[in-house]
Design an enzyme around this catalytic site. Sequence first.
Site, short mmCIF file in Angstrom:
data_model
loop_
_atom_site.label_atom_id
_atom_site.label_comp_id
_atom_site.label_asym_id
_atom_site.label_seq_id
_atom_site.Cartn_x
_atom_site.Cartn_y
_atom_site.Cartn_z
N LYS A 194 5.81 14.17 4.89
CA LYS A 194 7.02 14.24 4.07
C LYS A 194 7.42 15.69 3.74
CE LYS A 194 6.39 9.68 1.89
NZ LYS A 194 6.30 8.95 0.58
N TYR A 222 13.86 3.21 4.21
CA TYR A 222 13.22 2.72 2.98
C TYR A 222 14.00 1.57 2.34
CZ TYR A 222 9.40 6.14 2.36
OH TYR A 222 8.23 6.86 2.46
N ASN A 279 4.55 12.69 -2.29
CA ASN A 279 3.14 12.40 -2.03
C ASN A 279 2.73 12.60 -0.58
OD1 ASN A 279 4.45 10.20 -1.04
ND2 ASN A 279 3.40 8.68 -2.30
N HIS A 299 3.75 9.19 4.53
CA HIS A 299 4.07 7.76 4.58
C HIS A 299 3.17 7.13 5.64
CE1 HIS A 299 6.18 3.95 5.17
NE2 HIS A 299 6.01 4.18 6.47
N GLU A 330 8.89 0.24 12.26
CA GLU A 330 9.04 1.65 11.89
C GLU A 330 8.85 2.57 13.10
OE1 GLU A 330 7.58 1.01 7.27
OE2 GLU A 330 6.37 2.27 8.58
#
Length: 140
Positions: A11, A51, A114, A117, A128
């Site tokens: 990320k 998302y 964080n 993913h 995905e």
Amino acid sequence: MATERTLSIIKPDATKRNLTGKINAKFEEAGLRIVAQKRIQLSKEQAGEFYKVHAERPFYDELCTFMASAPVVVQVLEGDGAIQKNREVMGATNPADAAPGTIRAEFAESVGENSVHGSDAPETAAEEIAYFFSGLELVG
Ligand code: UDP
Ligand code: MG
């Protein structure tokens, strides 16, 4: 255990801090093979589509803005039980709850920012992976 593939994203908080190599080392040390990888800039719309399962959650808008705030590295990880193994290497969503040695324990800045993913089940992994990669890009 069967060989699986899972979708991973490094990320923006992590790409900005130049952590791609350190995070990839965690995957490889755990026996996960990076069989496809590219650095891309998501639009907020593309992040929102990815998302969309979280569209009704209070953090959705902030999450989409964050995911489009800097480049991400999208990757396909392969290995025995790769989906669950990757979740273990990532650690809990909130870094305060993440086990020592996990990516989120070591690198995540907050529950939102964080660092990684990872897909959570075989069906979502397949969806995905197909969102980011064509079959031609998956050479194994
Ligand atoms: N997230 C957040 N606040 C929360 C829960 C989640 O900002 O209270 C963000 C966080 O970046 C997380 C992502 O939304 O990684 C997706 O949430 P999920 O519950 O699927 O966690 P994950 O599967 O990434 O551990
Ligand atoms: Mg999730």
